[in-house]
Design a protein around this motif. Structure first.
Motif, PDB file in Angstrom:
ATOM      1  N   ILE B 204       7.871  -0.943   3.413  1.00 23.80           N
ATOM      2  CA  ILE B 204       6.984  -1.910   4.063  1.00 23.80           C
ATOM      3  C   ILE B 204       5.579  -1.335   4.009  1.00 23.80           C
ATOM      4  O   ILE B 204       5.367  -0.178   4.378  1.00 23.80           O
ATOM      5  CB  ILE B 204       7.401  -2.138   5.524  1.00 23.80           C
ATOM      6  N   HIS B 205       4.639  -2.128   3.510  1.00 26.25           N
ATOM      7  CA  HIS B 205       3.258  -1.672   3.385  1.00 26.25           C
ATOM      8  C   HIS B 205       2.379  -2.341   4.419  1.00 26.25           C
ATOM      9  O   HIS B 205       2.580  -3.497   4.765  1.00 26.25           O
ATOM     10  CB  HIS B 205       2.718  -1.989   1.991  1.00 26.25           C
ATOM     11  N   TYR B 206       1.389  -1.585   4.857  1.00 31.07           N
ATOM     12  CA  TYR B 206       0.393  -2.095   5.776  1.00 31.07           C
ATOM     13  C   TYR B 206      -0.840  -2.395   4.940  1.00 31.07           C
ATOM     14  O   TYR B 206      -0.775  -2.491   3.716  1.00 31.07           O
ATOM     15  CB  TYR B 206       0.164  -1.002   6.825  1.00 31.07           C
ATOM     16  N   ARG B 209      -1.885  -1.179   0.943  1.00 27.25           N
ATOM     17  CA  ARG B 209      -0.720  -0.486   0.413  1.00 27.25           C
ATOM     18  C   ARG B 209      -0.325   0.779   1.163  1.00 27.25           C
ATOM     19  O   ARG B 209       0.423   1.596   0.655  1.00 27.25           O
ATOM     20  CB  ARG B 209      -0.920  -0.148  -1.071  1.00 27.25           C
ATOM     21  N   SER B 246       5.610  -7.044   4.946  1.00 30.50           N
ATOM     22  CA  SER B 246       4.329  -6.493   4.493  1.00 30.50           C
ATOM     23  C   SER B 246       3.253  -7.574   4.482  1.00 30.50           C
ATOM     24  O   SER B 246       2.119  -7.337   4.904  1.00 30.50           O
ATOM     25  CB  SER B 246       4.466  -5.910   3.081  1.00 30.50           C
ATOM     26  N   ALA B 251      -0.725  -6.767   4.164  1.00 31.96           N
ATOM     27  CA  ALA B 251      -0.832  -6.002   2.919  1.00 31.96           C
ATOM     28  C   ALA B 251      -1.233  -6.968   1.809  1.00 31.96           C
ATOM     29  O   ALA B 251      -0.892  -8.140   1.850  1.00 31.96           O
ATOM     30  CB  ALA B 251       0.503  -5.353   2.587  1.00 31.96           C
TER      31      ALA B 251
END
Lengths: 513, 254
Positions: B204-206, B209, B246, B251
């Motif tokens: 999971i990206h914030y 990235r 994400s 993101a």
């Protein structure tokens, strides 16, 4: 893998809510296929007054239904029925010849009928109609709002007596428009919505002529009372007639009752609690309408077709999620609502602090309008983290007070509490709730229990689902919290909480409240 | 000591200028205050703007500090916020996969479980929120070690215990697993932590990235990995869920 839910048939549910209208399409497993949503304007003409433009609401309903159908990529042949759930008590009068509202809808939160309700109580007080209607005389309910409109809109009473005016809560308005409007639209409401008007007798499920006369609402403007799950009519005419003409309109339930239904609380003693800005808890009491002596409301839970109506006890908590928002917006102690858990988790207990958020008085089971909020037990030891913990505990203790009242009134012990709403993502709160109630707390897999309840009722009415057992089979447990607190600690803490509640009472002097 | 990089010094001076006194400044004000040619100043400002450190007012054309700069000092994502945002997507993943779902973040030398959705089969299950899992052998841990440099060094420095005959412990082999994870965009754990249990997880990206956690499903090896192969539809469902969370966290699309 139980995927590939794009194969029909489906049920569509409309949720005409306080801030927005939504439409969700569900498949046979109760899974969400598509959603569309549109907010409407909140109109505040004076302090304490809240109105909605009913024409805007109907246009939005048309748009979200069309939107959800198109997002799902399906046609009317795939939809077996449409169900409706709605903000309760919000009141509208409209002209049956033109279809035009005579005034904005008066929203449930609107307090303009406060004085009228006091006056209607006469020498008896707010419980004057409680035995028949299950409700105290309070500004929420629809009957007195209708009376206000008849008294305050020029010439309206004459038009009503001439038979040109229709009354409805938002379910009636949506169904009337869906089924043809001025061209033969069905003027109906369901037992759950009718039970919030103060005009229906809970024991006969019919309009109470005597009470209607006392409140000052002519019965000829009232819709026909029907069950919550039956075919009221078919989609006819208008924008939706083109897309969904002929689809049965097959359920109506007030939002909290729809959530009870969506949580499949079909057995006596089963209860659900919805944690949002405020909290609404309903307990199924079976075929008995139980009079409350503990400040709860007696209401209709649901009625499926020709079956007997099922009653419920209802307790509401005014301030739960809104207390967390207050900590964020007014106190600035957290940046987002979710951070309350981070802050509260940084300490092991409340450090002796208790927070009773009686911001506009105490509601069920106390009903003390002279109370105001209190933070009790402060010492130099207490930090903002302890206060954060006390904030979460306040929601849990208030739930405990409602469940205690329900047990007292009904004689049924709570076996487990089914929860939904935004605050269920707060793990610490859910654990605390289980600890304070000394009962399991269970979260279902579908968060949209309100729409799901309306879809379930509509699906039952057209045979899409065959029985409530079918619906139970769809219910999935996503998480369960079990009590971990020692009984003596729970008892001591509860005693402290009750002491803090005591200290909120009588803050306002007589002439202020 | 090596010579300082002039353009970075100039960029820092610009940020200080925008942070003090007059809040919004035009290009010529900035250039003259710092003694730069307009073209040079504009090039630096444009770069800062792309990074979100500076914003240009559309109407006046003046520059001010950007939101990204404010986020920088306060950039960690609260794990409870992560759970709240992931709730609907993880429910749906459990529903569609028929397996239990876990959401994990790096904590000390392991994976802290911050969210858990039960397997939707009505069996008795215990909520495992707050439990720790190893970094080197679980699917969640491998995803974190592959994408988060801090998790990577934690996993390399720690003693990688062999829980089963399938656990990959040797440093080169472990690095190989992480390379594969990055190449495929997901990690698997087939009986490497617990006998009979298999899992699949994705990152999971914030914002920009930044990896903040991993989400995955866990179940009996016979269901997740029949005839020795992970079911492709399970992998797809896990990756869809990770992408959806994400996106919800803001993101950029990937």
């Amino acid at each position: 893998m139980t995927d590939a839910h794009t194969a029909g048939p489906f049920i569509a549910a409309i949720d005409q809510g306080t801030t927005s209208s939504r439409c969700i399409v569900f498949d046979r497993d109760g899974r969400i296929v598509s959603v569309d949503q549109k907010e409407h304007e909140q109109i505040f003409p004076k302090p304490g007054w809240v109105e909605h433009n009913a024409t805007e609401i109907w246009t939005n309903v048309e748009e979200v239904v069309a939107g959800a159908i198109s997002k799902a990529g399906i046609t009317s042949a795939d939809i077996k029925a449409i169900g409706i759930t709605n903000q309760r008590e919000t009141t509208l009068l409209w002209d049956k010849n033109t279809g035009e509202p005579v005034y904005n809808a008066i929203v449930w939160q609107d307090t303009r009928t406060d004085a009228l309700c006091k006056e209607l109580g006469r020498n008896v007080g707010q419980d004057r109609f409680r035995r028949e209607t299950g409700l105290p005389l309070a500004s929420y309910f629809a009957g007195p709002k209708a009376r206000w409109l008849l008294d305050n809109v020029d010439g309206l009473r004459e038009r009503a007596e001439a038979g040109d005016i229709l009354f409805g809560t938002m379910d009636s308005w949506v169904i009337w428009n869906l089924t043809g409007g001025v061209n033969g639209g069905k003027h109906v409401t369901d037992v759950t919505n009718a039970s919030r008007t103060m005009l229906m007798n809970l024991h006969t499920m019919e309009w109470d002529e005597r009470i209607a006369e006392s409140i000052g609402v002519p019965t000829q403007i009232l819709p026909e009372i029907r069950s919550s799950a039956e075919v009221y009519g078919e989609v006819t005419g208008g924008k939706l007639g083109d897309i969904l003409g002929g689809i049965p309109v097959a359920s109506a339930l007030g939002d909290q009752q729809a959530a009870l239904f969506g949580q499949t609380c079909f057995e006596e003693g089963e209860a659900k609690s919805t944690y949002g800005t405020g909290t609404f808890m309903l307990m199924n009491t079976g075929e008995k309408a139980i009079n409350s002596y503990s400040g709860l409301l007696t209401t209709v839970g649901y009625q499926i077709g020709e079956q007997k109506p099922v009653y419920a006890l209802e307790g509401s908590i005014a301030v739960t999620g809104s207390l967390v928002q207050w900590m964020r917006d007014q106190m600035g102690l957290i940046n987002s609502a979710a951070e309350i858990e981070t802050l509260a988790s940084s300490v092991d207990d409340n450090g002796g602090a208790y927070f009773v958020p009686a911001f506009s008085g105490l509601f069920a089971p106390y009903w003390r309008s002279d109370a105001r909020g209190v933070i009790a037990g402060l010492t130099r030891y207490v930090t903002k983290a302890h206060i954060a913990r006390a904030v979460l505990e306040a929601t849990a203790w208030q739930t405990r007070e409602i469940t205690d009242a329900m047990t007292k009134d009904s004689g049924v012990e709570l076996a487990a509490l089914k929860v939904d709403g935004g605050m269920t993502s707060n793990n610490l709160l859910m654990q605390t709730l289980s600890d304070f109630l000394d009962a399991p707390v269970v979260r279902p897999m579908v968060a949209e229990t309100t729409c799901l309840g309306a879809a379930y009722a509509a699906g039952l009415a057209v045979g899409f689902w065959s029985s409530t057992d079918d619906l139970r089979a769809n219910w999935r447990r996503a998480a369960e919290w079990t009590p971990r607190m020692d009984a003596d600690i729970r008892d001591r803490e509860y005693k402290n909480w009750l002491k803090a509640v005591e200290r909120t009472m009588g803050w306002l002097e007589d002439d202020e409240s | 000591m090596a010579r300082n990089i002039q353009s970075l010094e100039r960029a820092a001076a610009m940020l200080r200028l925008l942070a003090g006194g007059e809040r919004r400044l035009g290009l010529s004000d900035i250039a003259s205050a710092l003694g730069l040619a307009k073209g040079t100043a504009h090039g630096i400002l444009r770069t800062l703007q792309q990074e979100g450190f500076v914003e240009q007012d559309a109407a006046s054309g003046r520059y001010q500090l950007g939101a990204e700069l404010l986020r920088l000092g306060n950039s960690y994502l609260d794990v409870h916020e992560l759970r709240a945002r992931a709730l609907v997507w993880t429910d749906d993943l459990a529903r569609s996969s028929g397996e239990s779902v876990y959401l994990g973040v790096l904590h000390q030398q392991g994976v802290l479980i911050v969210h858990h959705v039960f397997r939707p089969d009505d069996s008795r299950q215990v909520l495992e929120v707050g439990a720790m899992q190893p970094l080197h052998s679980t699917a969640l841990g491998k995803v974190l070690a592959a994408y988060d440099p801090v998790a990577h060094s934690e996993a390399l420095e720690a003693e990688r215990e062999s829980f089963t005959a399938h656990t990959v412990s040797a440093p080169e082999a472990f690095e190989g697993v992480l390379d594969l994870t990055r190449a495929r965009g997901y990690a698997a754990d087939v009986e490497e932590t617990w006998e009979g249990i298999a899992s699949v997880a994705a990152p999971i990206h914030y914002r920009r990235r930044m990896p903040v956690g991993a989400v995955g499903i866990t179940g009996a090896v016979e269901r997740v990995c029949p005839s020795g192969e992970l079911r492709p539809e399970l992998i797809a469902a896990v990756r869809d869920c990770a992408r959806a969370v994400s996106r919800d966290l803001g993101a950029s699309r990937f």
